[in-house]
Design a protein around this motif. Structure first.
Motif, PDB file in Angstrom:
ATOM      1  N   LEU A  62       0.795  -1.306   0.150  1.00 41.81           N
ATOM      2  CA  LEU A  62      -0.154  -0.094   0.381  1.00 41.81           C
ATOM      3  C   LEU A  62       0.814   1.226   0.136  1.00 41.81           C
ATOM      4  O   LEU A  62       0.721   2.863  -0.217  1.00 41.81           O
ATOM      5  N   HIS A  63       1.777   0.679   0.387  1.00 45.61           N
ATOM      6  CA  HIS A  63       2.812   2.254   0.325  1.00 45.61           C
ATOM      7  C   HIS A  63       4.561   2.003  -0.226  1.00 45.61           C
ATOM      8  O   HIS A  63       5.377   1.880   0.100  1.00 45.61           O
ATOM      9  N   THR A  64       4.287   2.179  -1.764  1.00 45.12           N
ATOM     10  CA  THR A  64       5.804   2.845  -2.160  1.00 45.12           C
ATOM     11  C   THR A  64       5.928   3.512  -2.615  1.00 45.12           C
ATOM     12  O   THR A  64       5.151   4.968  -2.988  1.00 45.12           O
ATOM     13  N   HIS A  65       7.065   3.300  -3.815  1.00 46.22           N
ATOM     14  CA  HIS A  65       7.923   5.137  -4.197  1.00 46.22           C
ATOM     15  C   HIS A  65       8.415   4.347  -5.566  1.00 46.22           C
ATOM     16  O   HIS A  65       9.660   3.784  -5.261  1.00 46.22           O
ATOM     17  N   VAL A  66       7.644   4.650  -6.729  1.00 41.65           N
ATOM     18  CA  VAL A  66       7.911   3.966  -8.217  1.00 41.65           C
ATOM     19  C   VAL A  66       7.932   5.296  -9.589  1.00 41.65           C
ATOM     20  O   VAL A  66       8.776   4.461 -10.292  1.00 41.65           O
ATOM     21  N   VAL A 158      -5.762   9.885  -2.010  1.00 38.00           N
ATOM     22  CA  VAL A 158      -4.573  11.113  -1.649  1.00 38.00           C
ATOM     23  C   VAL A 158      -4.036  11.167  -0.475  1.00 38.00           C
ATOM     24  O   VAL A 158      -3.625  10.104   0.713  1.00 38.00           O
ATOM     25  N   LYS A 159      -2.556  11.780  -1.159  1.00 34.85           N
ATOM     26  CA  LYS A 159      -1.785  11.190  -0.292  1.00 34.85           C
ATOM     27  C   LYS A 159      -1.307  13.081   0.308  1.00 34.85           C
ATOM     28  O   LYS A 159      -0.809  14.047  -0.445  1.00 34.85           O
ATOM     29  N   VAL A 160      -1.378  13.512   2.006  1.00 33.74           N
ATOM     30  CA  VAL A 160      -0.226  14.123   2.533  1.00 33.74           C
ATOM     31  C   VAL A 160       1.015  13.917   3.178  1.00 33.74           C
ATOM     32  O   VAL A 160       0.471  12.898   3.840  1.00 33.74           O
ATOM     33  N   SER A 274       5.397  -1.029   3.326  1.00 30.43           N
ATOM     34  CA  SER A 274       6.796  -1.609   3.559  1.00 30.43           C
ATOM     35  C   SER A 274       7.706   0.095   2.837  1.00 30.43           C
ATOM     36  O   SER A 274       8.736   0.884   4.068  1.00 30.43           O
ATOM     37  N   ASP A 275       6.991   1.281   2.278  1.00 30.42           N
ATOM     38  CA  ASP A 275       7.565   2.193   2.070  1.00 30.42           C
ATOM     39  C   ASP A 275       9.163   2.259   1.018  1.00 30.42           C
ATOM     40  O   ASP A 275       9.688   3.138   1.507  1.00 30.42           O
ATOM     41  N   LEU A 276       8.980   0.913   0.233  1.00 30.33           N
ATOM     42  CA  LEU A 276      10.053   0.924  -0.164  1.00 30.33           C
ATOM     43  C   LEU A 276      10.492   2.049  -1.254  1.00 30.33           C
ATOM     44  O   LEU A 276       9.601   2.510  -2.059  1.00 30.33           O
TER      45      LEU A 276
HETATM   46 ZN   LIG Z   1       6.569   7.237   1.823  1.00 27.83          ZN
END
Ligand SMILES: [Zn+2]
Length: 428
Positions: A62-66, A158-160, A274-276
């Motif tokens: 649910l939480h990654t950065h690609v 939405v992300k903040v 993971s917030d990978l």
């Molecule tokens: Zn993050």
């Protein structure tokens, strides 16, 4: 009619589809065709022997950065997916309204894995490492809505990000604008917490059931527990009202002390993510199976751990009909794992160590019915060892440098456990 693929003899863990135990999984034309005991091997063109392994729906992170090469944090999801079983990657706010078209064209359309996105309330997204909400001129709700409405297939929330370096003097105003965007677009809101101000009590007061608090087991100042490890009353109310609690391990946001206090109070996370990103991929988060291993060690049952990375995040994203399940008819995203036994040192972001007796590692990732071949790891971005802002923390922490020197990785731990198992078999 023959199946295209049959995964035989594994232990199925599928809360979303209601399957559990020794079952075979058959795939036809990229979809799950059947889950049953003893499907004959000659009923399929290709058979994968899964004996001694766990068979689960492809994991949903649910939480990654690609958004690689465009934003500070972005990594290439496919090489990591090939080693971790993550078949759906939710990008948590890397893109803002001004960069969303690039995320779709350069990343989403070209990746082997599925990608969904939470759109950042700041229209510049995460181009740099921080400060995206420090200038309110970037937080334009009208522009957000325009882009979200035109990209409903891609934008699921939405992300903040909140915390002093991110919002500067703006305190809760970025959250208020994100709240407004979420209401107007009827999307869930994911809120990142770190070092305040703003204060956590004011943040939770603006969150609604179905919103997601990411970094919920942080040890930083916006944490949910007081210094004696007691869950604050206002946090308890938000939790019980239905705010989704998401781990988002990352490089700053998973503390064993906070986790142990909350788990002892009977508070397990809803979602393990993971917030990978460029930094956390180098430990101590490493990948989603390693984050899951930490929760097995903390006493969360295996079934619940898998639910927190499959059906639960699928519900949050509204994709539960097609992903995070082995229900016949759903997309054939499947992940195989081995649960090693031995002694495995696990670290949190402060360097605290716990010795686990089990380690979960990925053995095969299947996307849309096709096994993903192992892809070579991506080298780190040029900037990850260089602070972007004079006041920012050193990107690679001392702990990460130490782990890299030690060669401490989940792969190295699993290989050592396998060697031990083989030598005890030959000597015993
Ligand atoms: Zn993050």
């Amino acid at each position: 009619m023959k199946f295209d693929l049959l995964i035989k003899g594994g232990e199925v863990v599928d809360a979303g589809g209601g399957h559990e135990g020794n079952l075979d999984v058959a795939v036809t034309r990229g979809r799950i065709a059947a889950v049953d005991s003893d499907i004959p091997a000659d009923a399929a063109f290709q058979v994968i022997d899964a004996s001694g392994q766990l068979v689960a729906p492809g994991l949903i992170d649910l939480h990654t950065h690609v958004f690689r090469k465009v934003t500070y944090w972005g990594i290439d999801p496919d090489p990591v997916a090939s080693r971790s079983g993550v078949t759906t990657w939710n990008d948590a706010g890397s893109a803002g309204a001004l960069t969303l078209a690039g995320l779709r064209e350069f990343i989403v359309d070209r990746a082997r894995v599925q990608i969904t996105a939470f759109l950042n309330i700041s229209n510049i997204g995460l181009v740099s490492d921080n400060h995206e909400c420090a200038n309110l001129a970037y937080l334009d709700v009208g522009l957000f809505r325009r882009l979200a409405d035109r990209n409903r297939d891609l934008v699921h929330g939405v992300k903040v990000r909140l915390g002093t370096p991110t919002v500067g003097e703006n305190d809760l105003e970025p959250l208020r604008r994100a709240r407004q965007a979420a209401e107007e677009c009827e999307l869930p809101l994911m809120v990142h917490i770190a070092i305040g101000p703003p204060e956590i009590e004011g943040v939770l007061a603006l969150m609604r059931p179905g919103d997601i608090l990411t970094h919920c087991f942080t040890g930083l100042t916006m944490k949910l527990v007081d210094d004696r490890g007691q869950l604050y009353d206002f946090a308890k109310r938000a939790w019980d009202a239905g705010v989704i609690m998401d781990i988002g391990h990352g490089t700053g946001s998973f503390s064993f002390e906070t986790a142990e206090a909350l788990m002892a109070a009977g508070r397990s996370p809803d979602v393990i993510s993971s917030d990978l990103h460029q930094l956390s991929a180098h430990g101590p988060a490493y990948d989603l199976p390693t984050c899951m291993t930490k929760f097995l060690h903390l006493g969360m049952p295996l079934r619940d751990v898998f639910e927190a990375v499959t059906s639960r995040p699928a519900e949050v994203l509204g994709i539960e009909r097609d992903a995070g399940t082995l229900r016949p008819g759903s997309r054939a995203d499947i992940a195989l794992f081995r649960l090693h036994r031995g002694r495995f040192p696990l670290y949190d972001v402060s360097g605290a160590m716990r010795e686990a007796r089990e380690l979960l590692t990925s053995t095969l990732t299947i996307v849309g019915g096709r096994p993903l071949e192992l892809l070579p790891p991506e080298p780190p971005a040029p900037w990850v060892e260089h602070p972007v802002w004079p006041e920012s923390i050193r990107p690679f922490t001392e702990q990460q440098e130490r782990l890299r020197e030690l060669g401490h990785t989940p792969e190295a731990m699993a290989a050592a456990a396998e060697r031990d198992a083989t030598s005890s078999q030959t000597t015993g």
